[in-house]
Scaffold this active site. Structure first.
Site, PDB file in Angstrom:
ATOM      1  N   ARG A 135     -77.187 -25.365  -1.459  1.00  0.00           N
ATOM      2  CA  ARG A 135     -76.622 -26.296  -2.432  1.00  0.00           C
ATOM      3  C   ARG A 135     -77.684 -26.816  -3.400  1.00  0.00           C
ATOM      4  O   ARG A 135     -77.348 -27.527  -4.334  1.00  0.00           O
ATOM      5  CB  ARG A 135     -76.051 -27.535  -1.730  1.00  0.00           C
ATOM      6  CG  ARG A 135     -74.739 -27.323  -0.981  1.00  0.00           C
ATOM      7  CD  ARG A 135     -73.561 -27.445  -1.923  1.00  0.00           C
ATOM      8  NE  ARG A 135     -72.514 -28.385  -1.572  1.00  0.00           N
ATOM      9  CZ  ARG A 135     -71.583 -28.241  -0.654  1.00  0.00           C
ATOM     10  NH1 ARG A 135     -71.577 -27.209   0.127  1.00  0.00           N
ATOM     11  NH2 ARG A 135     -70.646 -29.151  -0.499  1.00  0.00           N
ATOM     12  N   ARG A 150     -59.071 -35.062   3.668  1.00  0.00           N
ATOM     13  CA  ARG A 150     -60.457 -35.425   3.965  1.00  0.00           C
ATOM     14  C   ARG A 150     -60.863 -36.609   3.101  1.00  0.00           C
ATOM     15  O   ARG A 150     -60.487 -36.681   1.935  1.00  0.00           O
ATOM     16  CB  ARG A 150     -61.371 -34.236   3.632  1.00  0.00           C
ATOM     17  CG  ARG A 150     -61.498 -33.261   4.767  1.00  0.00           C
ATOM     18  CD  ARG A 150     -62.124 -31.960   4.360  1.00  0.00           C
ATOM     19  NE  ARG A 150     -63.311 -32.065   3.502  1.00  0.00           N
ATOM     20  CZ  ARG A 150     -64.015 -31.000   3.097  1.00  0.00           C
ATOM     21  NH1 ARG A 150     -63.663 -29.785   3.483  1.00  0.00           N
ATOM     22  NH2 ARG A 150     -65.063 -31.146   2.324  1.00  0.00           N
ATOM     23  N   ARG A 186     -68.677 -35.495  -6.247  1.00  0.00           N
ATOM     24  CA  ARG A 186     -69.050 -34.162  -5.753  1.00  0.00           C
ATOM     25  C   ARG A 186     -69.238 -33.196  -6.917  1.00  0.00           C
ATOM     26  O   ARG A 186     -70.121 -32.354  -6.901  1.00  0.00           O
ATOM     27  CB  ARG A 186     -67.978 -33.631  -4.793  1.00  0.00           C
ATOM     28  CG  ARG A 186     -67.985 -34.372  -3.465  1.00  0.00           C
ATOM     29  CD  ARG A 186     -66.772 -34.034  -2.642  1.00  0.00           C
ATOM     30  NE  ARG A 186     -66.867 -32.739  -2.013  1.00  0.00           N
ATOM     31  CZ  ARG A 186     -65.841 -32.100  -1.463  1.00  0.00           C
ATOM     32  NH1 ARG A 186     -64.637 -32.637  -1.497  1.00  0.00           N
ATOM     33  NH2 ARG A 186     -65.999 -30.941  -0.887  1.00  0.00           N
ATOM     34  N   ARG A 213     -55.466 -30.625  -1.301  1.00  0.00           N
ATOM     35  CA  ARG A 213     -55.944 -29.988  -0.074  1.00  0.00           C
ATOM     36  C   ARG A 213     -55.681 -30.901   1.128  1.00  0.00           C
ATOM     37  O   ARG A 213     -55.853 -32.111   1.060  1.00  0.00           O
ATOM     38  CB  ARG A 213     -57.440 -29.728  -0.217  1.00  0.00           C
ATOM     39  CG  ARG A 213     -58.037 -29.000   0.941  1.00  0.00           C
ATOM     40  CD  ARG A 213     -59.289 -28.283   0.537  1.00  0.00           C
ATOM     41  NE  ARG A 213     -60.458 -29.131   0.512  1.00  0.00           N
ATOM     42  CZ  ARG A 213     -61.703 -28.653   0.366  1.00  0.00           C
ATOM     43  NH1 ARG A 213     -61.909 -27.367   0.209  1.00  0.00           N
ATOM     44  NH2 ARG A 213     -62.712 -29.477   0.365  1.00  0.00           N
ATOM     45  N   LYS A 248     -64.052 -20.881  -1.677  1.00  0.00           N
ATOM     46  CA  LYS A 248     -65.106 -20.131  -0.977  1.00  0.00           C
ATOM     47  C   LYS A 248     -64.712 -19.877   0.476  1.00  0.00           C
ATOM     48  O   LYS A 248     -64.866 -18.775   0.973  1.00  0.00           O
ATOM     49  CB  LYS A 248     -66.442 -20.904  -0.995  1.00  0.00           C
ATOM     50  CG  LYS A 248     -67.001 -21.132  -2.386  1.00  0.00           C
ATOM     51  CD  LYS A 248     -68.392 -21.750  -2.339  1.00  0.00           C
ATOM     52  CE  LYS A 248     -68.434 -23.161  -1.784  1.00  0.00           C
ATOM     53  NZ  LYS A 248     -67.788 -24.187  -2.629  1.00  0.00           N
TER      54      LYS A 248
HETATM   55  P1  AMP Z   1     -68.175 -28.717   1.898  1.00  0.00           P
HETATM   56  O1  AMP Z   1     -67.111 -28.645   2.916  1.00  0.00           O
HETATM   57  O2  AMP Z   1     -69.034 -27.462   1.836  1.00  0.00           O
HETATM   58  O3  AMP Z   1     -67.670 -29.108   0.532  1.00  0.00           O
HETATM   59  O4  AMP Z   1     -69.176 -29.889   2.360  1.00  0.00           O
HETATM   60  C1  AMP Z   1     -68.745 -31.222   2.526  1.00  0.00           C
HETATM   61  C2  AMP Z   1     -69.931 -32.155   2.403  1.00  0.00           C
HETATM   62  O5  AMP Z   1     -70.927 -31.825   3.387  1.00  0.00           O
HETATM   63  C3  AMP Z   1     -70.671 -32.086   1.077  1.00  0.00           C
HETATM   64  O6  AMP Z   1     -70.063 -32.892   0.090  1.00  0.00           O
HETATM   65  C4  AMP Z   1     -72.041 -32.595   1.475  1.00  0.00           C
HETATM   66  O7  AMP Z   1     -72.049 -33.991   1.664  1.00  0.00           O
HETATM   67  C5  AMP Z   1     -72.231 -31.966   2.835  1.00  0.00           C
HETATM   68  N1  AMP Z   1     -72.841 -30.603   2.743  1.00  0.00           N
HETATM   69  C6  AMP Z   1     -72.272 -29.414   3.075  1.00  0.00           C
HETATM   70  N2  AMP Z   1     -73.117 -28.398   2.878  1.00  0.00           N
HETATM   71  C7  AMP Z   1     -74.262 -28.953   2.402  1.00  0.00           C
HETATM   72  C8  AMP Z   1     -75.519 -28.422   1.985  1.00  0.00           C
HETATM   73  N3  AMP Z   1     -75.761 -27.094   2.015  1.00  0.00           N
HETATM   74  N4  AMP Z   1     -76.452 -29.297   1.538  1.00  0.00           N
HETATM   75  C9  AMP Z   1     -76.234 -30.619   1.521  1.00  0.00           C
HETATM   76  N5  AMP Z   1     -75.069 -31.186   1.877  1.00  0.00           N
HETATM   77  C10 AMP Z   1     -74.091 -30.366   2.320  1.00  0.00           C
END
Ligand code: AMP
Length: 225
Positions: free
Chosen positions: A98, A171, A182, A137, A24
């Site tokens: 989400r 990460r 996740r 990654r 994304k």
């Molecule tokens: P991402 O980089 O988008 O995969 O986000 C990393 C982490 O941030 C996720 O695993 C969640 O813990 C948190 N996170 C990011 N975006 C959201 C969201 N819209 N709602 C809830 N948690 C989020």
């Protein structure tokens, strides 16, 4: 000159859906260039808050490290602030909404601001692809740039192409046990968000498998760009 994001007299607001690691963020970069849009990634906003050591960042880190979702009200607060600042700017939402509650919260906010979501684009891949991609990654701890050791490695091993920082990291939430969580969270809480937009008639789906350029071609075609 108006960007493509404003060509039809409306400001493009696009949601990118799909599991973690589907690409994304990478596709959002192409769409930003094409549409003159800003990328709004809740994951990036949260990681910035963690780096800055704010109260919100400290709270969010517990959830992020476990691969759990940060509570909806925290996320909606962050997005509300940003959308109020951005006004008529074209926006690509990456990693948000989400949950269905976040999608409903976004609709409410859009209504209050007199704005609208144009499309939700879902990138679709199997879980195994997600596991492989997230495991390879790496990211830059200084500027947040993201690399993939197999499909998109840095030009010089272990050096960030964007800011020159030496020492790319994995990460914490890209480690195997967290990836599994996740994915579980994704299927339970985020997959229904695609149904939410399907119900509104603005879901577009495309295959997320293939090279970055192949996926970009499909994404642009799906959105008639
Ligand atoms: P991402 O980089 O988008 O995969 O986000 C990393 C982490 O941030 C996720 O695993 C969640 O813990 C948190 N996170 C990011 N975006 C959201 C969201 N819209 N709602 C809830 N948690 C989020």
């Amino acid at each position: 000159m108006a960007g493509v994001g404003q060509l039809r007299g409306e400001t493009m607001r696009l949601i990118l859906l799909g599991p973690p690691g589907v690409g994304k963020g990478t596709q959002a970069q192409f769409l930003m260039d094409r549409l003159g849009a800003i990328q709004l990634s809740t994951g990036d906003l949260l990681r910035a808050a963690v780096r800055e050591g704010t109260e919100l960042g400290k709270d969010a880190k517990r959830y992020m490290d476990a691969g759990e979702l940060v509570p909806d009200d925290v996320i909606l607060g962050l997005i509300g602030e940003k959308m109020t600042e951005l006004k008529d700017q074209a926006v690509i939402f990456d990693g948000f909404p989400r949950t269905v509650a976040q999608a409903e919260g976004l609709d409410k906010l859009m209504g209050e601001l007199g704005q609208e979501i144009n499309n939700a684009l879902e990138l679709v891949v199997d879980d195994q692809v997600v596991i492989d991609r997230l495991s390879s990654r790496r990211s830059c701890p200084q500027c947040g740039a993201v690399f993939n050791l197999i499909s998109a490695p840095p030009k010089v091993e272990n050096v960030c192409d964007t800011c020159g920082h030496v020492g790319l990291i994995q990460r914490d939430d890209d480690k195997p046990d967290v990836i599994a969580n996740r994915l579980r969270v994704y299927h339970e809480q985020t997959a229904p968000v695609a149904d939410y937009y399907r119900g509104k008639g603005n879901l577009v789906q495309t295959d997320g498998l293939g090279t970055v350029d192949e996926v970009r071609g499909r994404v642009f075609e799906a959105l008639s760009l």
